[in-house]
Every structure is written in structure tokens, then in C-alpha cells.
Motif scaffolding. Structure first.
Motif, PDB file in Angstrom:
ATOM      1  N   MET A 196      11.585  49.252  -7.995  1.00  0.00           N
ATOM      2  CA  MET A 196      11.755  50.608  -8.505  1.00  0.00           C
ATOM      3  C   MET A 196      11.998  51.554  -7.339  1.00  0.00           C
ATOM      4  O   MET A 196      11.199  51.605  -6.402  1.00  0.00           O
ATOM      5  N   SER A 197      13.116  52.261  -7.387  1.00  0.00           N
ATOM      6  CA  SER A 197      13.432  53.211  -6.327  1.00  0.00           C
ATOM      7  C   SER A 197      12.570  54.459  -6.462  1.00  0.00           C
ATOM      8  O   SER A 197      11.902  54.683  -7.472  1.00  0.00           O
ATOM      9  N   ASP A 198      12.589  55.298  -5.421  1.00  0.00           N
ATOM     10  CA  ASP A 198      11.832  56.547  -5.453  1.00  0.00           C
ATOM     11  C   ASP A 198      12.297  57.464  -6.573  1.00  0.00           C
ATOM     12  O   ASP A 198      11.537  58.290  -7.072  1.00  0.00           O
ATOM     13  N   GLN A 199      13.561  57.334  -6.964  1.00  0.00           N
ATOM     14  CA  GLN A 199      14.111  58.172  -8.029  1.00  0.00           C
ATOM     15  C   GLN A 199      13.812  57.602  -9.418  1.00  0.00           C
ATOM     16  O   GLN A 199      14.230  58.160 -10.418  1.00  0.00           O
ATOM     17  N   GLY A 200      13.104  56.479  -9.469  1.00  0.00           N
ATOM     18  CA  GLY A 200      12.724  55.909 -10.747  1.00  0.00           C
ATOM     19  C   GLY A 200      13.752  54.990 -11.356  1.00  0.00           C
ATOM     20  O   GLY A 200      13.654  54.611 -12.518  1.00  0.00           O
ATOM     21  N   ARG A 201      14.749  54.590 -10.576  1.00  0.00           N
ATOM     22  CA  ARG A 201      15.778  53.707 -11.108  1.00  0.00           C
ATOM     23  C   ARG A 201      15.413  52.248 -10.824  1.00  0.00           C
ATOM     24  O   ARG A 201      15.117  51.873  -9.702  1.00  0.00           O
ATOM     25  N   GLU A 202      15.415  51.422 -11.862  1.00  0.00           N
ATOM     26  CA  GLU A 202      15.102  50.010 -11.683  1.00  0.00           C
ATOM     27  C   GLU A 202      16.327  49.262 -11.154  1.00  0.00           C
ATOM     28  O   GLU A 202      17.444  49.479 -11.597  1.00  0.00           O
TER      29      GLU A 202
ATOM     30  N   GLN B 266       6.291  41.574 -21.189  1.00  0.00           N
ATOM     31  CA  GLN B 266       4.968  41.796 -20.625  1.00  0.00           C
ATOM     32  C   GLN B 266       5.012  41.724 -19.098  1.00  0.00           C
ATOM     33  O   GLN B 266       5.644  40.850 -18.522  1.00  0.00           O
ATOM     34  N   THR B 267       4.323  42.648 -18.440  1.00  0.00           N
ATOM     35  CA  THR B 267       4.288  42.693 -16.980  1.00  0.00           C
ATOM     36  C   THR B 267       3.189  41.788 -16.450  1.00  0.00           C
ATOM     37  O   THR B 267       2.060  41.806 -16.946  1.00  0.00           O
ATOM     38  N   VAL B 268       3.527  41.005 -15.448  1.00  0.00           N
ATOM     39  CA  VAL B 268       2.553  40.113 -14.807  1.00  0.00           C
ATOM     40  C   VAL B 268       1.957  40.780 -13.574  1.00  0.00           C
ATOM     41  O   VAL B 268       0.746  40.813 -13.392  1.00  0.00           O
ATOM     42  N   VAL B 269       2.810  41.278 -12.698  1.00  0.00           N
ATOM     43  CA  VAL B 269       2.357  42.064 -11.544  1.00  0.00           C
ATOM     44  C   VAL B 269       3.233  43.296 -11.456  1.00  0.00           C
ATOM     45  O   VAL B 269       4.396  43.284 -11.867  1.00  0.00           O
ATOM     46  N   GLU B 270       2.675  44.376 -10.924  1.00  0.00           N
ATOM     47  CA  GLU B 270       3.402  45.639 -10.832  1.00  0.00           C
ATOM     48  C   GLU B 270       3.536  46.068  -9.378  1.00  0.00           C
ATOM     49  O   GLU B 270       2.589  45.943  -8.590  1.00  0.00           O
ATOM     50  N   GLN B 271       4.698  46.545  -9.025  1.00  0.00           N
ATOM     51  CA  GLN B 271       4.966  46.999  -7.662  1.00  0.00           C
ATOM     52  C   GLN B 271       3.907  48.007  -7.215  1.00  0.00           C
ATOM     53  O   GLN B 271       3.613  48.973  -7.903  1.00  0.00           O
ATOM     54  N   GLY B 272       3.289  47.738  -6.062  1.00  0.00           N
ATOM     55  CA  GLY B 272       2.298  48.649  -5.509  1.00  0.00           C
ATOM     56  C   GLY B 272       0.863  48.323  -5.853  1.00  0.00           C
ATOM     57  O   GLY B 272      -0.056  48.845  -5.219  1.00  0.00           O
ATOM     58  N   GLU B 273       0.630  47.455  -6.850  1.00  0.00           N
ATOM     59  CA  GLU B 273      -0.751  47.148  -7.222  1.00  0.00           C
ATOM     60  C   GLU B 273      -1.388  46.198  -6.200  1.00  0.00           C
ATOM     61  O   GLU B 273      -0.709  45.413  -5.542  1.00  0.00           O
ATOM     62  N   LYS B 274      -2.709  46.263  -6.100  1.00  0.00           N
ATOM     63  CA  LYS B 274      -3.429  45.474  -5.103  1.00  0.00           C
ATOM     64  C   LYS B 274      -4.071  44.254  -5.752  1.00  0.00           C
ATOM     65  O   LYS B 274      -5.294  44.178  -5.921  1.00  0.00           O
ATOM     66  N   THR B 275      -3.233  43.311  -6.131  1.00  0.00           N
ATOM     67  CA  THR B 275      -3.701  42.011  -6.604  1.00  0.00           C
ATOM     68  C   THR B 275      -3.097  40.954  -5.693  1.00  0.00           C
ATOM     69  O   THR B 275      -2.114  41.210  -4.995  1.00  0.00           O
ATOM     70  N   ASP B 276      -3.680  39.759  -5.679  1.00  0.00           N
ATOM     71  CA  ASP B 276      -3.181  38.766  -4.723  1.00  0.00           C
ATOM     72  C   ASP B 276      -3.141  37.337  -5.257  1.00  0.00           C
ATOM     73  O   ASP B 276      -3.035  36.386  -4.499  1.00  0.00           O
ATOM     74  N   ASP B 277      -3.200  37.164  -6.578  1.00  0.00           N
ATOM     75  CA  ASP B 277      -3.058  35.820  -7.129  1.00  0.00           C
ATOM     76  C   ASP B 277      -1.642  35.302  -6.910  1.00  0.00           C
ATOM     77  O   ASP B 277      -0.681  36.076  -6.870  1.00  0.00           O
TER      78      ASP B 277
ATOM     79  N   SER C   6       5.138  43.822  -3.805  1.00  0.00           N
ATOM     80  CA  SER C   6       6.397  44.434  -3.378  1.00  0.00           C
ATOM     81  C   SER C   6       7.371  44.628  -4.530  1.00  0.00           C
ATOM     82  O   SER C   6       8.310  45.419  -4.419  1.00  0.00           O
ATOM     83  N   ILE C   7       7.181  43.905  -5.638  1.00  0.00           N
ATOM     84  CA  ILE C   7       8.064  44.040  -6.796  1.00  0.00           C
ATOM     85  C   ILE C   7       7.235  43.971  -8.079  1.00  0.00           C
ATOM     86  O   ILE C   7       6.085  43.528  -8.070  1.00  0.00           O
ATOM     87  N   THR C   8       7.841  44.430  -9.163  1.00  0.00           N
ATOM     88  CA  THR C   8       7.252  44.282 -10.497  1.00  0.00           C
ATOM     89  C   THR C   8       7.866  43.056 -11.154  1.00  0.00           C
ATOM     90  O   THR C   8       9.091  42.890 -11.144  1.00  0.00           O
ATOM     91  N   VAL C   9       7.035  42.194 -11.714  1.00  0.00           N
ATOM     92  CA  VAL C   9       7.516  40.974 -12.361  1.00  0.00           C
ATOM     93  C   VAL C   9       7.103  40.998 -13.825  1.00  0.00           C
ATOM     94  O   VAL C   9       5.919  41.183 -14.148  1.00  0.00           O
TER      95      VAL C   9
END
Length: 215
Positions: free
Chosen positions: A53-59, A28-39, A83-86
Motif C-alpha cells: 500500500m502506497s502512502d497515497q492509499g493505492r494498492e 480474508q487478510t492473513v497478515v497486514e503491512q506494518g503489523e508486528k507479528t512474526d509467524d 512489509s506487505i499485506t497478504v
């Protein structure tokens, strides 16, 4: 947690009372790279992985977040997107706090602000070291470095030391910025040289001189 060094237990208890508790299931994802949350999230049990995640879609695996650590403080401080997906590696309990409340605690307790500064400095040092390794070292050396560090973390950097469960070749590849095929070739070479013995999700260290000799 390092954030609470120097604080009295009563203050830490009040801080804990301001946390919202939740459980996160594996994957399950807690935060996603690029989303505007701040908890800000505090890991009470379990383990999570931070991914870029790189621009080419490689994790590319960026960091492991274990119980006793926290994440999300950067967005809480500067208001910028994540800045990252957790995501959770296994069942994990989190304590979460809004950015506003977290900043109030920092303003009211100088020790929290001081400890956060130290933690950020340490993370910057680790990131600098990792960037250096990616730029300077070839895949063979990066695999050897990762294996030796994992062994150290588990107090297994010794003849007969065992990593179990050991990371998959895919996991090693994403962490060090290489392909699974390149990692597999290095692991096969280390096995053939007698440096390690590999079994299913298990690595035994047979000869540290052979493993570390090229570092």
C-alpha cells in the motif's frame, strides 16, 4: 516445498507436526503491512496475494503466493513489522509456525537455513527484474511482458494459446503500476493489431510476433 530440499521425509514430517493448521476464506487478510507479528506461514492449498500500500492509499499487487510456497520469514528473522499485506484469493489452507520455533528448526537443520538463503536470493533477483521493468519500460511494454509471462506460466505462449480466466484490466494495472484506463488502451490496441483476441475473462494469443515484437 523448496525449503525442504535435501531433508529426509522423517524430518519433514516432524516439521509438519509443529505447524498449526487453519483455513482462510477468500478476501480474508492473513497478515497486514506494518503489523508486528512474526509467524511463518506455509501454503498447503489455495492461493494468496501479497499487496503493498502506497502512502497515497493505492494498492499495488506485489506477488502471488501459491500452494507449496511460504511467507512471513522476513519478520521471523529480523523482528521488524510486516512489509506487505497478504490476503486469500480463494479458500486457502495454511500451516503456521512461530518465529521462535522456526529459528530453532533453522539452527537444528542446516539444510533449512541453506534453502531459505537460496529462496531469498531468487526473490531478490525477481524483485530487481521487476523494478528494472517499472523504471525502464512504458505501459505498453509492461502489459506485453506480463501477458507473455502469464502465457509461459500456463504453457500457452503459442499461436492459439488461451489464458482463462485471464486477469482483469484492474489486476494488470495494479501489478504493473499503471492505471486501468492505460491498460485498457493497450489491450484494445493489441486486439486491433491482431496480436490477441479478448473476451470476458479470456485472452487468445493470435500472433506472437505482433505481441512480442516490441519487447
Amino acid at each position: 516445498m523448496s525449503l525442504f530440499v535435501g531433508l529426509e521425509a522423517e524430518i519433514v514430517g516432524k516439521f509438519a507436526n509443529d505447524l498449526s493448521l487453519s483455513w482462510v476464506l477468500p478476501g480474508q487478510t492473513v497478515v497486514e503491512q506494518g503489523e508486528k507479528t512474526d509467524d511463518v506461514h506455509f501454503v498447503l492449498s489455495g492461493r494468496l496475494l501479497g499487496l503493498l500500500m502506497s502512502d497515497q492509499g493505492r494498492e499495488v499487487t506485489y506477488t502471488e503466493i501459491k500452494a507449496g510456497h511460504y511467507f512471513g520469514e522476513l519478520s521471523a528473522l529480523d523482528g521488524r513489522p510486516r512489509s506487505i499485506t497478504v490476503s486469500a484469493a480463494n479458500k486457502t489452507q495454511l500451516g503456521s509456525m512461530s518465529a521462535t520455533k522456526f529459528r530453532e528448526w533453522m539452527a537444528g537443520q542446516s539444510e533449512i537455513a541453506h534453502n531459505l538463503t537460496i529462496d531469498l536470493a531468487e526473490r531478490n533477483r525477481r524483485l530487481t527484474e521487476r523494478v528494472f521493468e517499472l523504471v525502464v519500460h512504458d505501459v505498453d511494454t509492461r502489459v506485453r511482458v506480463m501477458l507473455s509471462r502469464l502465457a509461459q506460466d500456463h504453457e500457452q505462449l503459442k499461436t492459439g494459446g488461451v489464458l482463462e480466466p485471464s486477469p482483469t484490466h484492474d489486476a494488470i494495472a495494479t501489478y504493473i503500476g499503471a492505471t486501468r484506463e492505460a491498460v485498457s488502451r493497450v489491450m484494445a490496441r493489441l486486439s486491433a493489431e491482431g496480436a490477441i483476441k479478448t473476451e470476458r475473462r479470456r485472452i487468445t494469443f493470435l500472433d506472437l510476433d505482433l505481441l512480442l515484437g516490441k519487447l
